[in-house]
Design an enzyme around this catalytic site. Structure first.
Site, PDB file in Angstrom:
ATOM      1  N   ILE A  62       0.812  -1.229   0.000  1.00 19.11           N
ATOM      2  CA  ILE A  62       0.000   0.000   0.000  1.00 19.11           C
ATOM      3  C   ILE A  62       0.841   1.272   0.000  1.00 19.11           C
ATOM      4  O   ILE A  62       0.338   2.346  -0.283  1.00 19.11           O
ATOM      5  CB  ILE A  62      -1.031   0.047   1.163  1.00 19.11           C
ATOM      6  CG1 ILE A  62      -0.336   0.014   2.527  1.00 19.11           C
ATOM      7  CG2 ILE A  62      -2.078  -1.031   1.048  1.00 19.11           C
ATOM      8  CD1 ILE A  62      -1.223   0.579   3.613  1.00 19.11           C
TER       9      ILE A  62
ATOM     10  N   GLN B 160       5.060   2.680  -0.784  1.00 18.60           N
ATOM     11  CA  GLN B 160       6.494   2.447  -0.979  1.00 18.60           C
ATOM     12  C   GLN B 160       7.206   3.731  -0.582  1.00 18.60           C
ATOM     13  O   GLN B 160       7.092   4.752  -1.259  1.00 18.60           O
ATOM     14  CB  GLN B 160       6.730   2.114  -2.463  1.00 18.60           C
ATOM     15  CG  GLN B 160       8.171   2.174  -2.923  1.00 18.60           C
ATOM     16  CD  GLN B 160       8.917   0.856  -2.762  1.00 18.60           C
ATOM     17  OE1 GLN B 160       8.475  -0.174  -3.247  1.00 18.60           O
ATOM     18  NE2 GLN B 160      10.051   0.891  -2.076  1.00 18.60           N
ATOM     19  N   GLY B 161       7.863   3.733   0.583  1.00 17.94           N
ATOM     20  CA  GLY B 161       8.587   4.923   1.032  1.00 17.94           C
ATOM     21  C   GLY B 161      10.044   4.832   0.625  1.00 17.94           C
ATOM     22  O   GLY B 161      10.440   3.937  -0.125  1.00 17.94           O
ATOM     23  N   ALA B 162      10.838   5.789   1.134  1.00 17.98           N
ATOM     24  CA  ALA B 162      12.254   5.821   0.771  1.00 17.98           C
ATOM     25  C   ALA B 162      13.031   4.694   1.453  1.00 17.98           C
ATOM     26  O   ALA B 162      14.043   4.231   0.947  1.00 17.98           O
ATOM     27  CB  ALA B 162      12.845   7.172   1.146  1.00 17.98           C
ATOM     28  N   GLU B 163      12.560   4.242   2.613  1.00 21.57           N
ATOM     29  CA  GLU B 163      13.300   3.227   3.357  1.00 21.57           C
ATOM     30  C   GLU B 163      12.479   1.993   3.713  1.00 21.57           C
ATOM     31  O   GLU B 163      13.023   1.038   4.234  1.00 21.57           O
ATOM     32  CB  GLU B 163      13.849   3.837   4.655  1.00 21.57           C
ATOM     33  CG  GLU B 163      14.768   5.012   4.391  1.00 21.57           C
ATOM     34  CD  GLU B 163      15.815   5.216   5.464  1.00 21.57           C
ATOM     35  OE1 GLU B 163      15.682   4.645   6.549  1.00 21.57           O
ATOM     36  OE2 GLU B 163      16.770   5.942   5.183  1.00 21.57           O
ATOM     37  N   ALA B 164      11.163   2.071   3.488  1.00 21.04           N
ATOM     38  CA  ALA B 164      10.323   0.944   3.900  1.00 21.04           C
ATOM     39  C   ALA B 164       9.142   0.765   2.955  1.00 21.04           C
ATOM     40  O   ALA B 164       8.713   1.711   2.294  1.00 21.04           O
ATOM     41  CB  ALA B 164       9.805   1.184   5.320  1.00 21.04           C
TER      42      ALA B 164
ATOM     43  N   LYS C  15       5.370  -3.276   8.117  1.00 18.44           N
ATOM     44  CA  LYS C  15       6.323  -2.261   7.657  1.00 18.44           C
ATOM     45  C   LYS C  15       7.667  -2.954   7.515  1.00 18.44           C
ATOM     46  O   LYS C  15       8.284  -3.350   8.494  1.00 18.44           O
ATOM     47  CB  LYS C  15       6.392  -1.112   8.671  1.00 18.44           C
ATOM     48  CG  LYS C  15       7.354  -0.024   8.237  1.00 18.44           C
ATOM     49  CD  LYS C  15       7.180   1.225   9.086  1.00 18.44           C
ATOM     50  CE  LYS C  15       8.094   2.329   8.607  1.00 18.44           C
ATOM     51  NZ  LYS C  15       7.856   3.589   9.293  1.00 18.44           N
TER      52      LYS C  15
ATOM     53  N   ASP D   5      10.413  12.723  12.973  1.00 24.89           N
ATOM     54  CA  ASP D   5       9.868  12.877  11.619  1.00 24.89           C
ATOM     55  C   ASP D   5       8.407  13.327  11.695  1.00 24.89           C
ATOM     56  O   ASP D   5       7.524  12.709  11.101  1.00 24.89           O
ATOM     57  CB  ASP D   5       9.999  11.528  10.871  1.00 24.89           C
ATOM     58  CG  ASP D   5       9.791  11.667   9.372  1.00 24.89           C
ATOM     59  OD1 ASP D   5       9.810  12.806   8.868  1.00 24.89           O
ATOM     60  OD2 ASP D   5       9.611  10.631   8.704  1.00 24.89           O
TER      61      ASP D   5
HETATM   62  N1  LIG Z   1      -0.702   1.133  11.283  1.00 23.47           N
HETATM   63  C1  LIG Z   1      -1.126   1.683  10.149  1.00 23.47           C
HETATM   64  N2  LIG Z   1      -2.460   1.652   9.827  1.00 23.47           N
HETATM   65  C2  LIG Z   1      -2.900   2.189   8.659  1.00 23.47           C
HETATM   66  N3  LIG Z   1      -2.099   2.789   7.752  1.00 23.47           N
HETATM   67  C3  LIG Z   1      -0.783   2.841   8.000  1.00 23.47           C
HETATM   68  C4  LIG Z   1      -0.220   2.304   9.210  1.00 23.47           C
HETATM   69  N4  LIG Z   1       1.116   2.495   9.180  1.00 23.47           N
HETATM   70  C5  LIG Z   1       1.377   3.122   8.029  1.00 23.47           C
HETATM   71  N5  LIG Z   1       0.251   3.343   7.307  1.00 23.47           N
HETATM   72  C6  LIG Z   1       0.144   4.012   5.988  1.00 23.47           C
HETATM   73  O1  LIG Z   1       1.379   3.906   5.288  1.00 23.47           O
HETATM   74  C7  LIG Z   1       1.974   5.208   5.111  1.00 23.47           C
HETATM   75  C8  LIG Z   1       3.486   5.128   5.284  1.00 23.47           C
HETATM   76  O2  LIG Z   1       3.796   4.638   6.590  1.00 23.47           O
HETATM   77  P1  LIG Z   1       5.095   5.150   7.388  1.00 23.47           P
HETATM   78  O3  LIG Z   1       5.032   6.632   7.448  1.00 23.47           O
HETATM   79  O4  LIG Z   1       5.210   4.405   8.650  1.00 23.47           O
HETATM   80  O5  LIG Z   1       6.258   4.672   6.407  1.00 23.47           O
HETATM   81  P2  LIG Z   1       7.399   5.497   5.676  1.00 23.47           P
HETATM   82  O6  LIG Z   1       8.409   4.543   5.191  1.00 23.47           O
HETATM   83  O7  LIG Z   1       7.867   6.620   6.499  1.00 23.47           O
HETATM   84  O8  LIG Z   1       6.703   6.073   4.431  1.00 23.47           O
HETATM   85  P3  LIG Z   1       6.904   7.554   3.886  1.00 23.47           P
HETATM   86  O9  LIG Z   1       8.368   7.644   3.474  1.00 23.47           O
HETATM   87  O10 LIG Z   1       5.902   7.613   2.747  1.00 23.47           O
HETATM   88  O11 LIG Z   1       6.584   8.467   5.058  1.00 23.47           O
HETATM   89  C9  LIG Z   1       1.277   6.113   6.122  1.00 23.47           C
HETATM   90  O12 LIG Z   1       1.267   7.471   5.730  1.00 23.47           O
HETATM   91  C10 LIG Z   1      -0.125   5.499   6.170  1.00 23.47           C
HETATM   92  O13 LIG Z   1      -0.885   5.964   5.068  1.00 23.47           O
HETATM   93 MG   LIG Z   2       6.026   8.341   7.024  1.00 25.71          MG
END
Ligand SMILES: Nc1ncnc2c1ncn2[C@@H]1O[C@H](COP(=O)(O)OP(=O)(O)OP(=O)(O)O)[C@@H](O)[C@H]1O
Ligand SMILES: [Mg+2]
Length: 235
Positions: free
Chosen positions: A22, A24-28, A43, A146
């Protein structure tokens, strides 16, 4: 090219296991699945190929353990954050509670109709609640690291806010660290939401009322802000 292909294969394998990607971030990567009958978010932190493998392993494991530790500390104190179901150290994955019917604060702000008094009141209440949560987190000496409008979820029907994404979090009593945390949030507000000075001010006003040592933290925040402005104006 080879690396990209193997990463792609990993995603396809997960999809076969009914893991829906759902985000794809920079690290996860964030997946959604059913785990022991429960709707679950996974995650998974992946390795960064530009980092030395040993350093990458240490940093990735550190992020996972910091995230779990700070989430648990918040939950113990009654601050809403996802329940942790399982941590897979092999794949650097955290299995956690899925707030499926939530939206990010970022999305909530984008959806606001500025002509609607009800929407504006709702926004104001939400921003004040966010300020309160950050103050409570800082009172536990947790620096989130963050704070943005994407790292907080809103559950509409219960009107509750859930703090997420503790990968850069750490424990510190330093006023400066708390000030920097606020500065990161201010920058995130201003870059994500045009003309949002007043929105951030609402968060800050509510934060000040609850946080311990408010005066000292705000002083540090203003110092960091000045340094930041100088850096921006001098390039
Ligand atoms: N426990 C959760 N329940 C529902 N949605 C979640 C949950 N954790 C994460 N998400 C969804 O996934 C997105 C990214 O999660 P998270 O911020 O933890 O990861 P990230 O690697 O920092 O991603 P980004 O780089 O996009 O910020 C959140 O903005 C949210 O939409
Ligand atoms: Mg995030």
């Amino acid at each position: 090219m080879e690396i990209e292909k193997s990463e792609q294969n990993k995603i396809e394998e997960k999809q076969k296991e009914n893991w829906e990607l759902i985000n794809q971030g920079a690290e996860a990567r964030i997946y959604r699945t059913i785990f022991y009958g429960k709707q679950t978010i996974i995650k998974e932190r992946f390795s960064k190929k530009y980092r030395h493998p040993k350093l990458d392993k240490i940093l990735t494991q550190k992020r996972v353990s910091q995230e779990v530790k700070c989430i648990c500390k918040c939950r113990k104190a009654g601050i809403l954050a996802p329940s942790i179901y399982y941590v897979d150290k092999e794949t650097n994955s955290i299995f956690m509670e899925d707030f499926k019917d939530s939206i990010t604060l970022k999305q909530f702000i984008f959806n606001i109709n500025i002509e609607s008094q009800k929407d504006l009141l709702n926004l104001s209440q939400t921003l004040r609640e966010y300020g309160k949560i950050i103050a409570n987190v800082h009172n536990l000496n947790i620096i989130h690291g963050d704070l943005t409008t994407s790292n907080i979820l809103l559950k509409m029907e219960k009107n509750s806010l859930i703090l997420i994404d503790f990968g850069l979090s750490y424990i510190s009593t330093s006023f400066e660290d708390k000030g920097v945390d606020l500065y990161v949030l201010e920058r995130a507000f201003l870059s994500t939401h045009p003309k949002s000075e007043s929105l951030f001010q609402e968060v800050l006003d509510s934060y000040k009322k609850i946080v311990n040592s408010s005066k000292q933290i705000i002083q540090q925040f203003e110092k960091v802000r000045k340094r930041g402005r100088k850096r921006i104006s001098f390039g």
